[in-house]
Design a protein around this motif. Structure first.
Motif, mmCIF file in Angstrom:
data_model
loop_
_atom_site.group_PDB
_atom_site.id
_atom_site.type_symbol
_atom_site.label_atom_id
_atom_site.label_comp_id
_atom_site.label_asym_id
_atom_site.label_seq_id
_atom_site.Cartn_x
_atom_site.Cartn_y
_atom_site.Cartn_z
ATOM 1 N N ALA A 1 6.894 -3.927 30.910
ATOM 2 C CA ALA A 1 6.114 -4.147 30.362
ATOM 3 C C ALA A 1 6.026 -5.735 29.478
ATOM 4 N N ASP A 2 7.452 -6.489 29.201
ATOM 5 C CA ASP A 2 6.959 -8.226 28.901
ATOM 6 C C ASP A 2 6.299 -8.199 29.483
ATOM 7 N N PHE A 3 6.390 -8.262 30.737
ATOM 8 C CA PHE A 3 6.068 -9.251 31.688
ATOM 9 C C PHE A 3 4.320 -9.018 31.559
ATOM 10 N N ARG A 4 4.052 -7.902 31.606
ATOM 11 C CA ARG A 4 2.638 -7.953 30.780
ATOM 12 C C ARG A 4 2.242 -8.077 29.831
ATOM 13 N N ILE A 5 2.742 -7.795 28.673
ATOM 14 C CA ILE A 5 2.326 -8.337 27.480
ATOM 15 C C ILE A 5 2.100 -10.081 26.936
ATOM 16 N N ILE A 6 2.138 -10.659 28.012
ATOM 17 C CA ILE A 6 2.547 -11.446 27.602
ATOM 18 C C ILE A 6 0.980 -12.221 28.291
ATOM 19 N N PHE A 7 0.276 -11.551 29.066
ATOM 20 C CA PHE A 7 -1.004 -12.069 29.703
ATOM 21 C C PHE A 7 -2.360 -11.356 28.549
ATOM 22 N N GLU A 8 -1.862 -10.934 27.845
ATOM 23 C CA GLU A 8 -2.767 -10.086 26.973
ATOM 24 C C GLU A 8 -1.988 -10.638 25.543
ATOM 25 N N ARG A 9 -1.174 -11.501 24.854
ATOM 26 C CA ARG A 9 -1.283 -12.409 23.462
ATOM 27 C C ARG A 9 -1.073 -13.412 24.020
ATOM 28 N N ASP A 10 -1.415 -13.784 25.173
ATOM 29 C CA ASP A 10 -0.324 -15.455 24.879
ATOM 30 C C ASP A 10 -1.954 -16.001 26.332
ATOM 31 N N PRO A 11 -2.967 -16.650 26.263
ATOM 32 C CA PRO A 11 -3.886 -17.273 25.905
ATOM 33 C C PRO A 11 -3.901 -18.752 27.444
ATOM 34 N N ALA A 12 -2.475 -19.022 26.960
ATOM 35 C CA ALA A 12 -1.932 -20.154 27.915
ATOM 36 C C ALA A 12 -1.167 -19.882 29.143
ATOM 37 N N ALA A 13 -0.976 -18.656 29.010
ATOM 38 C CA ALA A 13 -0.819 -18.054 30.459
ATOM 39 C C ALA A 13 -1.317 -18.312 31.472
ATOM 40 N N ARG A 14 -1.340 -18.366 32.637
ATOM 41 C CA ARG A 14 -2.400 -18.542 33.463
ATOM 42 C C ARG A 14 -2.270 -17.636 34.851
ATOM 43 N N ASN A 15 -0.842 -17.631 35.189
ATOM 44 C CA ASN A 15 -0.464 -16.878 36.280
ATOM 45 C C ASN A 15 0.828 -16.062 36.557
ATOM 46 N N TRP A 16 1.156 -15.591 36.976
ATOM 47 C CA TRP A 16 2.535 -14.850 36.817
ATOM 48 C C TRP A 16 3.379 -15.796 37.472
ATOM 49 N N LEU A 17 3.511 -16.647 38.508
ATOM 50 C CA LEU A 17 4.762 -17.219 38.940
ATOM 51 C C LEU A 17 4.880 -18.394 37.653
ATOM 52 N N GLU A 18 3.679 -19.017 36.882
ATOM 53 C CA GLU A 18 4.116 -19.576 36.077
ATOM 54 C C GLU A 18 4.709 -18.607 34.507
ATOM 55 N N VAL A 19 4.430 -17.545 34.828
ATOM 56 C CA VAL A 19 5.325 -17.133 33.526
ATOM 57 C C VAL A 19 6.255 -16.541 33.626
ATOM 58 N N LEU A 20 7.007 -16.305 35.116
ATOM 59 C CA LEU A 20 8.419 -16.044 35.494
ATOM 60 C C LEU A 20 9.266 -16.674 35.594
ATOM 61 N N LEU A 21 8.567 -18.726 35.386
ATOM 62 C CA LEU A 21 9.552 -19.374 35.834
ATOM 63 C C LEU A 21 9.547 -20.328 34.707
ATOM 64 N N CYS A 22 8.399 -20.077 33.268
ATOM 65 C CA CYS A 22 8.295 -21.284 31.760
ATOM 66 C C CYS A 22 8.444 -20.426 30.561
#
Length: 231
Positions: A26-47
């Motif tokens: 749930a923590d991972f998924r919510i990032i894409f809903e709230r941060d327009p800078a989140a472009r792909n899952w790998l970027e979120v996991l690493l950065c």
């Protein structure tokens, strides 16, 4: 008896693990809903340090509630070194929490954060002294805490509350309110979904001062008119 107890403990551990995995997802998924800078899952996991800090915290917290010594605090310390976010292993954080950027965030031992909270950089959920027991705030679900805000003491923040950037909140806040200022004051009770534009925060002190200045100008004008009549 021992077999039954062992089976019960095994089931409890499995449930706890599943709960933690669901929270991380749930923590991972919510990032894409709230941060327009989140472009792909790998970027979120690493950065995304906020996500890293929450993952480490959930591991530390699961060990903490099992009364494992030292290791949870060590994980918390490593998380602080890596992300700049300090979360005590004893803090309880609901699923879907998003710590945006996160540098300087501090969450105390007895703090409770509800589900789907949004916490910006520089936020402190801390205590007000050297009290024992429950000494940190409790946040409801869907709470937004703006950059640099401080929520201090054993207080309760209701669901859907929005706390403006730089505010210091020292008292309970009911649900569906917007709070700004030092100390924090309720400036809106418009209900769930009320937007909080951090660049357009209301300033209750400035409003009062402008009202006083306007009143003084009116009184001065009246005084001038009276002086003119008398002369």
């Amino acid at each position: 008896m021992c077999i039954g107890r062992s089976l019960t403990d095994s089931i409890a551990r499995e449930r706890c693990l599943n709960s933690q995995l669901q929270a991380i997802l749930a923590d991972f998924r919510i990032i894409f809903e709230r941060d327009p800078a989140a472009r792909n899952w790998l970027e979120v996991l690493l950065c995304y340090p906020g996500f890293h800090a929450l993952c480490l915290h959930r591991i530390a917290h699961s060990l903490h509630i099992r009364k494992v010594s030292l290791i949870p605090r060590l994980i918390s310390h490593i998380g602080r070194l890596l992300t700049g976010i300090e979360i005590h292993p004893g803090a309880t954080i609901g699923k879907g929490t998003f710590i945006d950027h996160g540098m300087g965030v501090v969450i105390g031992e007895t703090a409770i954060v509800g589900e789907y909270a949004l916490i910006y950089q520089g936020v402190t959920l801390g205590g007000t002294g050297k009290e024992t027991g429950k000494r940190h705030p409790t946040l409801g679900n869907n709470v937004v805490v703006g950059a640099g805000a401080k929520v201090l003491g054993n207080i309760k923040i209701g669901d859907n509350v929005r706390i403006g950037a730089g505010s210091i909140v020292l008292r309970d806040v009911p649900a569906d309110c917007t709070v700004v200022g030092i100390p924090g004051r309720i400036v809106s009770k418009q209900g769930k979904g009320c937007p909080l534009e951090h660049g357009k925060l209301p300033d209750p002190e400035a409003t009062v001062i402008r009202s006083l200045v306007s009143r003084i100008e009116q009184l001065e004008e009246q005084l001038k008119n009276l002086q003119a009549i008398n002369s």
